[in-house]
Write a protein that holds these residues in place. Structure first.
Motif, short mmCIF file in Angstrom:
data_model
loop_
_atom_site.label_atom_id
_atom_site.label_comp_id
_atom_site.label_asym_id
_atom_site.label_seq_id
_atom_site.Cartn_x
_atom_site.Cartn_y
_atom_site.Cartn_z
N UNK A 80 37.35 -51.82 0.20
CA UNK A 80 36.00 -52.33 -0.02
C UNK A 80 35.01 -51.17 -0.22
N UNK A 81 35.11 -50.15 0.64
CA UNK A 81 34.21 -48.99 0.53
C UNK A 81 34.46 -48.19 -0.74
N UNK A 82 35.74 -48.05 -1.11
CA UNK A 82 36.09 -47.31 -2.33
C UNK A 82 35.54 -48.03 -3.57
N UNK A 83 35.72 -49.34 -3.62
CA UNK A 83 35.23 -50.11 -4.77
C UNK A 83 33.70 -50.06 -4.84
N UNK A 84 33.06 -50.07 -3.68
CA UNK A 84 31.59 -50.02 -3.64
C UNK A 84 31.07 -48.66 -4.12
N UNK A 85 31.74 -47.59 -3.67
CA UNK A 85 31.26 -46.24 -3.99
C UNK A 85 31.68 -45.77 -5.38
N UNK A 86 32.93 -46.09 -5.77
CA UNK A 86 33.47 -45.52 -7.01
C UNK A 86 33.89 -46.55 -8.04
N UNK A 87 34.03 -47.80 -7.64
CA UNK A 87 34.57 -48.82 -8.55
C UNK A 87 36.08 -48.75 -8.58
N UNK A 88 36.69 -49.56 -9.44
CA UNK A 88 38.15 -49.55 -9.56
C UNK A 88 38.64 -48.21 -10.09
N UNK A 89 39.91 -47.91 -9.83
CA UNK A 89 40.48 -46.69 -10.40
C UNK A 89 41.51 -46.06 -9.49
N UNK A 90 41.90 -44.84 -9.85
CA UNK A 90 42.90 -44.11 -9.07
C UNK A 90 42.40 -43.93 -7.64
#
Length: 290
Positions: A80-90
């Motif tokens: 959730x935090x990764x998608x919020x900060x960076x969006x989808x991806x590696x």
């Protein structure tokens, strides 16, 4: 087996076990990657205690994990935090070891582990088969800003693809990473992990110094970025190996995926093309070795 005992004793990292891509909608990402890769996932799992679900695609030298939030837990928060900060991806680089307890002992001396190895298991939602493994989570000191951990597989295995057609993606040729601290990167990946640094050179076409680490028929291609201060390392993109780039490109275009024209690669004796859609924000290259 003398060779295996040597590996277990002296070589900490034996392979890039798998690459993780963080996605919003697992079904949608699964459909896109099935089109892109040319074969369906071999495993679909749910991690209730972590709050995540995944789909796994297998290749000759590694596998790819699409990971999404489902429910609540430590994994769900991370995604959730990764998608919020960076969006989808590696999202993650998972390294395989043959002796995780010995690896933990060695890494503890460098103050690089969060805690002792712990057991993990997963059930395939499609056929009920179970796999078991041990994980070792690492501190920022050694992950250097990239989500990364060690794994040792214990029981069960992923189903294989019976036959890779020339138009299918069959191997992970290389992972592209960036670093602003090449000496620190070499100290970690060569010095601690004992991964072979095959080449360290200035690449004119990139106008950058590039480090090439080799393991398990895969290359970690690390582009050195000039920064005024040291920044965290990052995962940047993937290069997928194919037997026929022409057939692969034709297949992808017929499925509505955007692909550049084929051109000569940076490495002599290679042809490359860039995939421009359906990758969920992962810079993606196709490569054929002639």
């Amino acid at each position: 087996n003398t060779y295996l005992s040597f590996i277990r004793k002296f070589v900490m990292i034996t392979a890039i076990d798998h690459i993780i891509i963080a996605v919003e909608n697992l079904k949608e990402a699964e459909a896109n990657y099935e089109l892109l890769l040319g074969h369906p996932p071999v495993w679909k799992g749910t991690h209730k205690h972590l709050g995540t679900e995944n789909s796994l695609f297998i290749f000759k030298n590694t596998y790819l994990e699409l990971l999404a939030q489902k429910g609540s837990g430590m994994g769900a928060e991370l995604i959730k935090n990764t998608l919020k900060e960076k969006g989808e991806g590696l999202f993650g680089l998972v390294l395989q070891t043959e002796n995780i307890d010995l690896a933990a002992q060695k890494l503890k001396k460098h103050d690089c582990i969060v805690g002792p190895p712990f057991e993990g298991s997963g059930k395939n939602n499609t056929d009920g088969k179970v796999r078991a493994w041990k994980n070792l989570f690492l501190t920022d000191k050694i992950t250097r800003g990239v989500f990364s951990f060690l794994i040792q597989h214990k029981n069960g295995s992923l189903p294989k693809v019976d036959r890779y057609e020339p138009a299918m993606i069959n191997n992970l040729d290389h992972v592209v990473m960036t670093t602003s601290d090449p000496d620190g990167f070499i100290n970690t990946y060569k010095g601690i992990y004992k991964i072979r640094l095959a080449l360290d050179k200035y690449v004119e076409s990139l106008k950058s110094r590039v480090l090439f680490f080799r393991l398990n028929k895969t290359t970690l291609e690390v582009v050195v970025t000039e920064k005024s201060k040291v920044m965290p390392d990052s995962l940047w993109g993937l290069a997928w190996g194919v037997d026929s780039i022409k057939e692969t490109r034709n297949r992808l275009i017929s499925k509505g995926i955007k692909v550049s024209s084929v051109k000569k690669g940076m490495k002599e004796g290679t042809l490359v093309a860039t995939v421009k859609s359906n990758t969920h924000n992962v810079p993606t290259l196709l490569i054929e070795h002639l």
